[in-house]
Design an enzyme around this catalytic site. Sequence first.
Site, PDB file in Angstrom:
ATOM      1  N   ARG A   1      44.108  70.944  86.476  1.00 29.12           N
ATOM      2  CA  ARG A   1      43.272  69.535  86.498  1.00 29.12           C
ATOM      3  C   ARG A   1      43.448  69.477  84.739  1.00 29.12           C
ATOM      4  O   ARG A   1      43.296  70.335  84.017  1.00 29.12           O
ATOM      5  CB  ARG A   1      42.042  69.674  86.997  1.00 29.12           C
ATOM      6  CG  ARG A   1      42.029  69.851  88.225  1.00 29.12           C
ATOM      7  CD  ARG A   1      40.472  69.464  88.900  1.00 29.12           C
ATOM      8  NE  ARG A   1      40.449  69.422  90.251  1.00 29.12           N
ATOM      9  CZ  ARG A   1      40.302  70.233  91.218  1.00 29.12           C
ATOM     10  NH1 ARG A   1      40.404  71.462  90.508  1.00 29.12           N
ATOM     11  NH2 ARG A   1      40.273  70.060  92.281  1.00 29.12           N
TER      12      ARG A   1
ATOM     13  N   HIS B   1      43.616  44.673  80.505  1.00 26.54           N
ATOM     14  CA  HIS B   1      43.031  44.308  79.022  1.00 26.54           C
ATOM     15  C   HIS B   1      41.916  43.333  79.433  1.00 26.54           C
ATOM     16  O   HIS B   1      40.616  43.506  79.008  1.00 26.54           O
ATOM     17  CB  HIS B   1      44.011  43.899  78.318  1.00 26.54           C
ATOM     18  CG  HIS B   1      43.707  43.464  76.905  1.00 26.54           C
ATOM     19  ND1 HIS B   1      42.945  42.353  76.618  1.00 26.54           N
ATOM     20  CD2 HIS B   1      43.437  44.350  75.780  1.00 26.54           C
ATOM     21  CE1 HIS B   1      42.718  42.538  75.275  1.00 26.54           C
ATOM     22  NE2 HIS B   1      42.907  43.675  74.786  1.00 26.54           N
TER      23      HIS B   1
ATOM     24  N   ARG C   1      16.649  25.682  65.341  1.00 27.25           N
ATOM     25  CA  ARG C   1      17.503  24.738  64.696  1.00 27.25           C
ATOM     26  C   ARG C   1      17.040  23.509  65.326  1.00 27.25           C
ATOM     27  O   ARG C   1      17.630  23.148  66.317  1.00 27.25           O
ATOM     28  CB  ARG C   1      19.025  25.146  64.921  1.00 27.25           C
ATOM     29  CG  ARG C   1      19.603  26.233  64.487  1.00 27.25           C
ATOM     30  CD  ARG C   1      20.745  26.702  64.954  1.00 27.25           C
ATOM     31  NE  ARG C   1      21.749  27.711  64.155  1.00 27.25           N
ATOM     32  CZ  ARG C   1      22.170  28.714  64.726  1.00 27.25           C
ATOM     33  NH1 ARG C   1      21.601  29.212  65.836  1.00 27.25           N
ATOM     34  NH2 ARG C   1      22.631  29.720  64.223  1.00 27.25           N
TER      35      ARG C   1
ATOM     36  N   ARG D   1      13.208  25.633  61.467  1.00 24.16           N
ATOM     37  CA  ARG D   1      13.968  25.309  60.121  1.00 24.16           C
ATOM     38  C   ARG D   1      14.180  23.908  60.120  1.00 24.16           C
ATOM     39  O   ARG D   1      14.273  23.304  61.169  1.00 24.16           O
ATOM     40  CB  ARG D   1      15.104  25.949  60.442  1.00 24.16           C
ATOM     41  CG  ARG D   1      16.477  25.532  59.345  1.00 24.16           C
ATOM     42  CD  ARG D   1      17.778  26.248  59.646  1.00 24.16           C
ATOM     43  NE  ARG D   1      18.583  25.298  60.514  1.00 24.16           N
ATOM     44  CZ  ARG D   1      19.866  25.785  60.648  1.00 24.16           C
ATOM     45  NH1 ARG D   1      20.310  26.521  60.250  1.00 24.16           N
ATOM     46  NH2 ARG D   1      20.514  25.093  61.632  1.00 24.16           N
TER      47      ARG D   1
ATOM     48  N   GLU E   1      21.469  31.469  52.361  1.00 21.97           N
ATOM     49  CA  GLU E   1      22.722  31.109  53.116  1.00 21.97           C
ATOM     50  C   GLU E   1      23.788  30.993  51.977  1.00 21.97           C
ATOM     51  O   GLU E   1      24.948  30.712  52.367  1.00 21.97           O
ATOM     52  CB  GLU E   1      22.658  30.164  53.945  1.00 21.97           C
ATOM     53  CG  GLU E   1      21.634  30.113  54.986  1.00 21.97           C
ATOM     54  CD  GLU E   1      21.571  28.906  55.903  1.00 21.97           C
ATOM     55  OE1 GLU E   1      22.292  28.905  56.803  1.00 21.97           O
ATOM     56  OE2 GLU E   1      20.854  27.838  55.617  1.00 21.97           O
TER      57      GLU E   1
ATOM     58  N   GLY F   1      20.431  33.896  56.295  1.00 21.77           N
ATOM     59  CA  GLY F   1      21.659  33.132  57.256  1.00 21.77           C
ATOM     60  C   GLY F   1      23.092  33.480  57.021  1.00 21.77           C
ATOM     61  O   GLY F   1      23.616  33.115  56.417  1.00 21.77           O
ATOM     62  N   THR F   2      23.385  34.628  57.798  1.00 15.50           N
ATOM     63  CA  THR F   2      24.597  35.387  57.249  1.00 15.50           C
ATOM     64  C   THR F   2      26.026  34.634  57.856  1.00 15.50           C
ATOM     65  O   THR F   2      26.883  34.894  57.578  1.00 15.50           O
ATOM     66  CB  THR F   2      24.618  36.945  58.022  1.00 15.50           C
ATOM     67  OG1 THR F   2      23.968  36.757  59.147  1.00 15.50           O
ATOM     68  CG2 THR F   2      23.948  37.611  56.849  1.00 15.50           C
ATOM     69  N   ASN F   3      25.782  33.595  58.752  1.00 16.14           N
ATOM     70  CA  ASN F   3      26.878  32.831  59.241  1.00 16.14           C
ATOM     71  C   ASN F   3      27.276  32.412  58.033  1.00 16.14           C
ATOM     72  O   ASN F   3      28.304  32.151  57.384  1.00 16.14           O
ATOM     73  CB  ASN F   3      26.632  31.699  60.322  1.00 16.14           C
ATOM     74  CG  ASN F   3      25.978  32.400  61.521  1.00 16.14           C
ATOM     75  OD1 ASN F   3      26.228  33.807  61.686  1.00 16.14           O
ATOM     76  ND2 ASN F   3      25.121  31.788  62.185  1.00 16.14           N
ATOM     77  N   ASP F   4      26.408  31.140  57.292  1.00 16.41           N
ATOM     78  CA  ASP F   4      26.972  30.576  56.066  1.00 16.41           C
ATOM     79  C   ASP F   4      27.272  31.425  55.099  1.00 16.41           C
ATOM     80  O   ASP F   4      28.131  31.200  54.204  1.00 16.41           O
ATOM     81  CB  ASP F   4      25.676  29.497  55.941  1.00 16.41           C
ATOM     82  CG  ASP F   4      26.230  28.238  56.600  1.00 16.41           C
ATOM     83  OD1 ASP F   4      27.123  27.404  56.691  1.00 16.41           O
ATOM     84  OD2 ASP F   4      25.051  27.760  57.187  1.00 16.41           O
TER      85      ASP F   4
ATOM     86  N   CYS G   1      19.197  36.104  60.362  1.00 14.65           N
ATOM     87  CA  CYS G   1      19.035  35.276  61.702  1.00 14.65           C
ATOM     88  C   CYS G   1      20.636  34.576  61.881  1.00 14.65           C
ATOM     89  O   CYS G   1      20.611  33.776  62.803  1.00 14.65           O
ATOM     90  CB  CYS G   1      18.036  34.068  61.432  1.00 14.65           C
ATOM     91  SG  CYS G   1      18.361  32.738  60.305  1.00 14.65           S
TER      92      CYS G   1
END
Length: 842
Positions: free
Chosen positions: A79, A426, A533, A589, A716, A737-740, A802
């Site tokens: 096995r 997949h 927001r 905000r 940001e 604000g880690t997106n911007d 955030c």
Amino acid sequence: MQKPFEIEDFVVIDETAPVANDTHGGRAKCLQRLIRLDLPVPLTVALSFATVRRLASGGQVDTAAILRNFGAAPLVSVRPSSEDPDWGGPGAILNIGMNDARHAELANLLGHAAADRLYVRFVQTYSVQVARLDPDSFEAPDDPDGSTLTAMLDAYEAEMDEPFPQDPARQLSDVLKSMARAWEGTSARLLRQARGAPAEAGLGLVVQRMAPGMGPPESGSGVIQFVSSDTGLPQITGRYLGQSQGRDALFDESAVYLTRDPRGPSLEEMYPEGFDRLMQYGATCRQRLKEEMQIEFALDAGRLSVLDAVRVQRTARAAVRIAVAMAEDGAIEREEAVLRIEPGFLAHLMHRQVDQKAARDVIATGVAASPGAATGRIVFTSAAAQAAAARGEATILVRRETSPEDIRGMHAAHAVLTERGGMTSHAAMVARGLGLPGVVGAHGIALNRRARTLTTPDGRVLNEGDLVTVDGTTGTVLAGAVPLLEPNLDDSFRTLLHWADEVRDIGVRANADTYAEAKMALTFEAEGIGLCRTEHMFFEEDRLTLMREMIFAETAEGRAASLERLVPMQVADFCKLFEVMAGRPVCIRLFDPPLHEFLPQSRDGLRDLADAMGLPLSRVTRRVEALSEFNPMLGLRGVRLGITMPEIYEAQARAIFTATIESSTPEMPVVPEIMIPLVSAKREVELVRGRIEGIAAAVRSETGASFDYRLGVMVETPRAALRAGEIAPHVSFLSFGTNDLTQMTYGLSRDDAGRFMSVYVQQGIFTEDPFHRLDVEGVGELLQLGASRGRAVRPDMKLSICGEHGGDPESIAFCRAAGFDYVSCSPFRVPGARLAAAQLAL
Ligand code: PEP
Ligand code: MG
């Protein structure tokens, strides 16, 4: 690193043999544990990863020496034993050592029928799996006999131009080599990598004395487990089949139940002592191995052997229940239970489901590959899914099948539907990993990518943008939007997360804009709202026009008029948020509407706006043109709007304070947190702060009420991070604000990155999409700078994140190490964040 022992080619497993997961694999190690527990494991020899690797590249191992351990005329099985059993491996091969002489002996010992079946089985597996002969020529009837055997031996000789090998050492050598090579093959490699194995993962092999399971009664084999794989609740499951080997019992309709069952005979009735011993073994494994195990066993004339034990396969729901039950019984510590569950796994438990009472118009069916349901507009490319996600639209990614290029699209989509594939394709594996509802292998749907259409099996033609609902729990696709039920989380889910909460040392809030989202955040026990927001409160059709009127007003008076209508709506919205959050912090905000999201895109939109404003279409069109920006994400948004049109933020502040007074009680005063977006200069903060203070004072004097609030800045822009020291005196919190911030640090548009992100990741320029996983080196350095400069001035400064990264375990680890107070993420990611945070603290 030096190993604690010398690794021989092979080793007989006993209580002290030097076998380890990373040298001989998980199966070898587990067998050793079973031996230490005194379970009746047949003699087993383990081959190391190094030995198997050598075999795969043409080397040799002394198989005669291996077989000598098993005495004269041995019969053995082989096995696979990979480091993690989930990585799979080549199928087991049984009855090695069968030859004409052994066949004759066994015919005397066990009877002709048993001897024939053992030999047929070996010739069959050897021919197909080792000699790679055509399986059609080696099909055996259910009840093979001497003539089947002769035909098979003849077929082998005809194909190979030599008689079937009789020497057990040669047989074993060929089996080992073929299994070693199979592990190195491309498809095996891809499959295990998809299950999380590293490219160079090793394979060990275990050679075990056969417990034939055939012969005088009671002889047979079976598989038993003591909990349900679906629910995790105690339940004896498995099957037993007389005169059988390996996992035959699982696939044979004549197999019997294990415990008493009204549906048919059971092992417990047929052979109670054996059954009782299996029950004891299960309990021993649970207590001593600290795991629910599935046991593979054999009976030979009543003698019980334990051939193998593996961790019970389990759904996410069962995994949580098993971990919690084991901790409650004292088999493991609570901390261990918390550590055992992958944070990403929780998503499976938390998804919406189609309301079964709702009318369903099924347009396609397929494999139920990943649980949960979602409604969205169909798109045919990952780029379209990403573009729609950037606009905040829900999509269903429809593909013939998916490949790694589609991962980013799958991240962006709300569900996935593929024409091809199965449970382990997949799309299915990735969707389950992401907690994304998925239906795969929906045969009969036809995709036309050029025309962007999907034709259903009954001939309906859907266009890109049409709305469908994917039900990944049942494997169906439904036309249009269908009522969905919110997730139903059971007690063990909650218990586990409460244990997590006891140990974690970083807060978890939710990004929630509406009452419904806030309620969802509470269901998942977020500690508060980390980002509301406010412009998203105006996304609904009937409110959007009002928001547009305010933005497009040409004069302060015009704006004041629309604000007058807008403020009461905001007051009502905030009251509802405060009410549902019941004293938990709510961080609001101020408006941050990037103009391209709010500009009417179509002539109809322009006409609606003209109607609403009572202005000629030409004037509105001119105004829209005047407001159009080349780069709206870097344009008049965030605090820039608040500075240039001060009455907007003033009106919002008034709405917040009015709602604060209305919602506060002496026992539970509301203390709103107000956050200024897209700041880049200290002076912006000074100005907005001054105005908000003015409004607070005015509201206090108008109403005679007292209230408190906190002011903060969203970091940001890179400049806000760099200048955090001079911003700090004006605010009590900073929220990254880690997106911007990611967009601006890379100079990489959030809306357009999807077009080339996969190339960048494929070429290793980015290890991951920085919008999904925080770029700790670049953006992270800005976070650290901002945090330390802010705290140097105000040691009590509250710090949080955030952006989307707030729900990602690795990004949470970074924030925790940087001393942040909390992370805030979308409500569905809150449980995963709570668990990930706890695991970091353990
Ligand atoms: C951010 O930029 O990280 C953020 C949370 O704000 P938004 O996504 O609304 O721009
Ligand atoms: Mg932002």
